[in-house]
Design a protein around this motif. Sequence first.
Motif, short mmCIF file in Angstrom:
data_model
loop_
_atom_site.label_atom_id
_atom_site.label_comp_id
_atom_site.label_asym_id
_atom_site.label_seq_id
_atom_site.Cartn_x
_atom_site.Cartn_y
_atom_site.Cartn_z
N GLU A 29 3.58 -5.51 0.90
CA GLU A 29 2.66 -6.60 0.58
C GLU A 29 1.61 -6.68 1.68
O GLU A 29 1.94 -6.65 2.87
CB GLU A 29 3.42 -7.92 0.49
N LEU A 30 0.34 -6.79 1.28
CA LEU A 30 -0.73 -6.93 2.25
C LEU A 30 -1.41 -8.28 2.06
O LEU A 30 -1.79 -8.64 0.94
CB LEU A 30 -1.76 -5.80 2.08
N LEU A 31 -1.54 -9.03 3.16
CA LEU A 31 -2.21 -10.33 3.17
C LEU A 31 -3.51 -10.17 3.94
O LEU A 31 -3.52 -9.76 5.10
CB LEU A 31 -1.31 -11.39 3.81
N TYR A 32 -4.60 -10.52 3.27
CA TYR A 32 -5.95 -10.29 3.78
C TYR A 32 -6.64 -11.64 3.86
O TYR A 32 -6.72 -12.36 2.86
CB TYR A 32 -6.66 -9.35 2.80
N ARG A 80 -3.78 -11.82 -1.57
CA ARG A 80 -2.42 -11.25 -1.56
C ARG A 80 -2.44 -10.00 -2.43
O ARG A 80 -2.83 -10.06 -3.60
CB ARG A 80 -1.43 -12.27 -2.09
N MET A 81 -2.02 -8.88 -1.85
CA MET A 81 -2.06 -7.61 -2.57
C MET A 81 -0.69 -6.93 -2.53
O MET A 81 0.02 -7.02 -1.52
CB MET A 81 -3.10 -6.67 -1.96
N GLU A 82 -0.38 -6.27 -3.62
CA GLU A 82 0.86 -5.50 -3.70
C GLU A 82 0.53 -4.03 -3.84
O GLU A 82 -0.42 -3.66 -4.54
CB GLU A 82 1.70 -5.95 -4.90
N ASP A 84 -0.02 4.62 5.35
CA ASP A 84 -0.09 5.94 4.71
C ASP A 84 -0.58 5.78 3.26
O ASP A 84 -0.06 6.39 2.33
CB ASP A 84 1.26 6.65 4.74
N CYS A 85 -1.62 4.93 3.10
CA CYS A 85 -2.21 4.67 1.78
C CYS A 85 -3.70 4.97 1.78
O CYS A 85 -4.48 4.30 1.08
CB CYS A 85 -1.98 3.21 1.39
N GLU A 86 -4.11 5.97 2.55
CA GLU A 86 -5.53 6.24 2.71
C GLU A 86 -6.21 6.72 1.44
O GLU A 86 -7.43 6.63 1.34
CB GLU A 86 -5.73 7.28 3.81
N ARG A 87 -5.45 7.26 0.52
CA ARG A 87 -6.05 7.80 -0.70
C ARG A 87 -5.51 7.12 -1.95
O ARG A 87 -5.44 7.71 -3.02
CB ARG A 87 -5.85 9.32 -0.76
N THR A 88 -5.15 5.86 -1.78
CA THR A 88 -4.70 5.08 -2.92
C THR A 88 -5.20 3.66 -2.72
O THR A 88 -6.22 3.44 -2.07
CB THR A 88 -3.16 5.15 -3.08
N GLY A 89 -4.51 2.69 -3.29
CA GLY A 89 -4.95 1.31 -3.17
C GLY A 89 -3.92 0.37 -3.74
O GLY A 89 -2.84 0.79 -4.18
N PRO A 90 -4.21 -0.92 -3.74
CA PRO A 90 -3.25 -1.89 -4.27
C PRO A 90 -3.08 -1.74 -5.77
O PRO A 90 -3.93 -1.14 -6.45
CB PRO A 90 -3.90 -3.23 -3.91
#
Length: 461
Positions: free
Chosen positions: A300-303, A292-294, A259-265
């Motif tokens: 936390e998102l790991l890409y 590594r993104m917060e 539910d972060c379609e209009r935001t970002g890390p």
Amino acid sequence: MNGTRFRVPRRRFLAASAAAAVGIPYWHTAAARGAAWQESRPKIGCIGVGGQGLAIARSAARFGEIVAVCDADLRHAQAAREALGDQAAVYQDYRELLARDDVEVVLNGTPDHWHTPINIAACRAGKDIYTEKPLTLTIEEGKLLCDVVRQTGRIVQVGTQQRSDRAYQLAVELVRNGRLGQLRQVWVALPYFSAKGGPFEAEPVPAELDWDLYQGQAPEHPYCRQRTHSDYRWWYEYAGGIITDWGNHHYDIAHWGMDCERTGPVSVEARGLFPNGGRPQHYNTPDRFFARMEYANGVELLYFASLGERLHYGAVDGHVDTTPAEAEWLFGADTDEEIKTFSRNGVMFIGERGRIFVNRGGVYGRPVEELEENPLPDDAWRAPASLDHMANFFECVATGEQPVSTVEVQHRTITACHLTNISLQLEQELTWDPEQEVIVGNSEARARQSRVPRTPYSLEG
């Protein structure tokens, strides 16, 4: 990861049957929507008709009449005309196609560095657009494009067709309806597409190719065939490598589920391995990376590139083995060992109650297994109804509704991918302000949010 696989076939009848079998409401059919929009067949102009460009043209031909094809490489344009029925006019310069008053819809299948200039020009020419991904070459391009789409009111669908795949929709619905409990971490795993190749010698420009036009806003270079067609994506001049290529697909699903379609890390720290070591006249994008993104919501998102899934694309020399020392530097000592040996591409959602993994093969996990006995309630959050990405676009062209993959949403997706590239290029952690859409406290990194286009090419179309 153990668990039952759930895969919805692509054909609509089978999709409806499969959904019913597992207790998923199937509310979207052509009959329910009404077929009136299909009776109007708009005239279509196709810009960039090699490979994927021709594929989307074939798909769009179900809904409209293709009257014009255009490609800087006339070999592609002529081949597309023949493949599509020998009726379309052929152009080499997209501006001539956009000047046609009868063209109502434009398909943009060009290389990445041409997406934004053509999309802006098409909007301002009063055309609705189906554009291939990645949406943009830079972050600032996305901000400009969003403004132009709002100003012109055009319908623009981005070709992230996973949004019209029921498996991805189901995964996102389960996550957003709390079947994992509190979401803690997301993995976005891309295939390991090798970018090994070079040096490439300059060659004579083919007579059918307008090389200056093909390069467009990118810096000027001597022609070699490896800078064109399927291999352009391995050069930063024209693209962002695998990080923006497949990344626009899978990262989109992650943002959707979060539910972060209009935001970002809010922070990004990335590393990458460059198989050609920055040598001149070689492909210059990384093919293995880890980021590594917060996010402000605590997720936390790991890409990363999945080292165990080695796929091929274009004319590359082959994969490079990753040494233990390189893997240790790339992933860091505190990263889960499963990630370091991952052998699939897709998106993993991890919450306090378990995991859900989804890719083009299906959706897996205990919440999926439990659906038959515990279906989502009638008032649950649902993904927009679409099982045919191109059909959804043409329906929205007719109705004026927004498509399932808008420019505003995909700008946010590709921004995270661009930030990954900037971070690994500089080998620095970045602080990102998703409200102001700027890199904070790092002027060198912030300067990389845009690129100066080569004269006379302009982002203004």
